[in-house]
Enzyme design. Structure first.
Site, mmCIF file in Angstrom:
data_model
loop_
_atom_site.group_PDB
_atom_site.id
_atom_site.type_symbol
_atom_site.label_atom_id
_atom_site.label_comp_id
_atom_site.label_asym_id
_atom_site.label_seq_id
_atom_site.Cartn_x
_atom_site.Cartn_y
_atom_site.Cartn_z
ATOM 1 N N LYS A 1 0.829 -1.219 0.000
ATOM 2 C CA LYS A 1 0.000 0.000 0.000
ATOM 3 C C LYS A 1 0.860 1.265 0.000
ATOM 4 O O LYS A 1 0.652 2.176 -0.802
ATOM 5 C CB LYS A 1 -0.929 0.039 1.241
ATOM 6 C CG LYS A 1 -1.859 -1.150 1.355
ATOM 7 C CD LYS A 1 -2.758 -1.050 2.583
ATOM 8 C CE LYS A 1 -2.028 -1.076 3.918
ATOM 9 N NZ LYS A 1 -1.329 -2.328 4.216
ATOM 10 N N ARG B 1 11.341 -2.350 10.783
ATOM 11 C CA ARG B 1 10.285 -1.811 11.633
ATOM 12 C C ARG B 1 10.063 -2.720 12.830
ATOM 13 O O ARG B 1 10.133 -3.931 12.718
ATOM 14 C CB ARG B 1 8.985 -1.686 10.828
ATOM 15 C CG ARG B 1 8.669 -0.261 10.445
ATOM 16 C CD ARG B 1 7.543 -0.134 9.468
ATOM 17 N NE ARG B 1 6.291 -0.747 9.883
ATOM 18 C CZ ARG B 1 5.175 -0.688 9.167
ATOM 19 N NH1 ARG B 1 5.164 -0.055 8.020
ATOM 20 N NH2 ARG B 1 4.082 -1.280 9.582
ATOM 21 N N ARG C 1 -9.578 1.366 8.545
ATOM 22 C CA ARG C 1 -9.177 0.010 8.881
ATOM 23 C C ARG C 1 -10.208 -0.710 9.719
ATOM 24 O O ARG C 1 -10.010 -1.861 10.081
ATOM 25 C CB ARG C 1 -7.926 0.097 9.733
ATOM 26 C CG ARG C 1 -6.651 -0.260 9.042
ATOM 27 C CD ARG C 1 -5.591 -0.028 10.083
ATOM 28 N NE ARG C 1 -4.503 -0.913 9.935
ATOM 29 C CZ ARG C 1 -3.385 -0.569 9.294
ATOM 30 N NH1 ARG C 1 -3.261 0.600 8.727
ATOM 31 N NH2 ARG C 1 -2.404 -1.425 9.246
ATOM 32 N N ARG D 1 11.592 -6.121 4.342
ATOM 33 C CA ARG D 1 11.410 -4.657 4.311
ATOM 34 C C ARG D 1 12.404 -3.947 5.219
ATOM 35 O O ARG D 1 12.645 -4.347 6.349
ATOM 36 C CB ARG D 1 9.995 -4.294 4.757
ATOM 37 C CG ARG D 1 9.844 -2.775 4.893
ATOM 38 C CD ARG D 1 8.428 -2.331 4.975
ATOM 39 N NE ARG D 1 7.750 -2.884 6.129
ATOM 40 C CZ ARG D 1 6.447 -2.753 6.329
ATOM 41 N NH1 ARG D 1 5.707 -2.134 5.439
ATOM 42 N NH2 ARG D 1 5.897 -3.277 7.403
ATOM 43 N N ARG E 1 -0.728 -8.869 13.412
ATOM 44 C CA ARG E 1 -1.245 -7.858 12.478
ATOM 45 C C ARG E 1 -2.165 -8.501 11.436
ATOM 46 O O ARG E 1 -3.181 -7.930 11.062
ATOM 47 C CB ARG E 1 -0.084 -7.128 11.789
ATOM 48 C CG ARG E 1 0.553 -6.077 12.702
ATOM 49 C CD ARG E 1 1.933 -5.676 12.231
ATOM 50 N NE ARG E 1 1.960 -5.031 10.948
ATOM 51 C CZ ARG E 1 3.022 -5.009 10.145
ATOM 52 N NH1 ARG E 1 4.149 -5.611 10.511
ATOM 53 N NH2 ARG E 1 2.973 -4.387 8.994
#
Ligand code: AP5
Ligand code: MG
Length: 217
Positions: A17, A164, A92, A131, A175
């Site tokens: 996203k 992160r 969300r 990531r 998550r």
């Protein structure tokens, strides 16, 4: 008011996203409002918002609705949002989606497109594990798919690239669980309103980007 350039990015954690939102924001010259980035900035600055959000984010939980709704409402009032925006990571929950509808009703505007990025969970987990984000400007890289020119250093600003906090395995699992419980119902919510565009997000960044652009133009 024309609503074509009021865009929402919807999809699981790590599906891409943020990566796509930056590109679309640049192409159409509309601001990107990323609640995750705003909250991470607040944590970095140790503001009262950051202190409130940190424990939820580190645990892979959602930050309370009233907090994020307030953030988005403030942003959407900005002058830069008059001719459009792209929301990344909001709404969300159903409550957030309904709050957004009320905000837009007040200014007689509507949502143009809800871009739902769709992909198998296992592939997404690989994206998340690779990531790395710049701790200064939050630009995102990937150790498998999009390396910076110099290892560990941001191409944009020279900042340090870090993993992160919520990309640890256990937190990623949480998550996903939260996404399925709280956010997936929005697929139906927007599909019933005829706003949903489902995009196969499993291909390369440029291919996904081109598909999104042809869908919204
Ligand atoms: P947030 O920051 O929004 O996290 P998320 O939804 O979990 O999504 P991510 O940012 O992890 O993934 P992404 O889809 O942006 O993927 P990316 O482009 O980075 O939220 C974090 C937390 O903040 C939440 O858990 C919650 O606590 C809180 N929060 C935020 N908004 C909230 C709200 N509205 N309400 C309540 N709480 C809220 O891509 C991932 C990786 O893949 C990158 O390395 C990228 O380079 C790579 N990649 C991307 N696309 C491709 C591709 N096509 N091919 C190969 N690699 C790719
Ligand atoms: Mg993101």
């Amino acid at each position: 008011m024309k609503s074509d350039m009021r865009l929402i990015m919807l999809g699981a954690p790590g599906v891409g996203k943020g990566t796509q939102a930056i590109k679309i924001s640049g192409k159409f010259n509309i601001p990107k409002i990323s609640t995750g980035d705003i909250l991470r900035d607040a944590i970095k600055n140790n503001s009262s918002l950051g202190i409130k959000a940190k424990s939820f984010m580190d645990a892979g939980q959602l930050v309370p609705d009233d907090v994020v709704i307030g953030i988005v409402e403030e942003k959407l009032k900005g002058k830069d949002c008059i001719s459009g925006w792209i929301l990344d990571g909001f709404p969300r929950t159903l409550q957030q989606a309904q709050a957004l509808d009320s905000m837009l009703q007040r200014i007689t505007a509507g949502i143009g497109h809800v871009l739902f990025l769709d992909m198998e969970d296992e592939e997404i987990i690989k994206r998340l594990s690779g990531r790395r984000s710049c701790e200064n400007c939050q630009h995102t890289y990937n150790t498998y798919f999009s390396l910076p020119k110099n290892e560990g250093v941001c191409d944009n600003c020279g900042g340090r690239l870090v993993q992160r906090n919520d990309d640890k395995e256990g937190t990623v699992r949480e998550r996903f669980r939260v996404y399925k419980e709280k956010t997936e119902p929005l697929i139906n919510y927007y599909s019933q309103q005829g706003l949903l565009q489902k995009i196969d997000a499993s291909e390369g960044i440029e291919i996904v980007y081109n598909k999104i652009c042809s869908g919204i133009q």
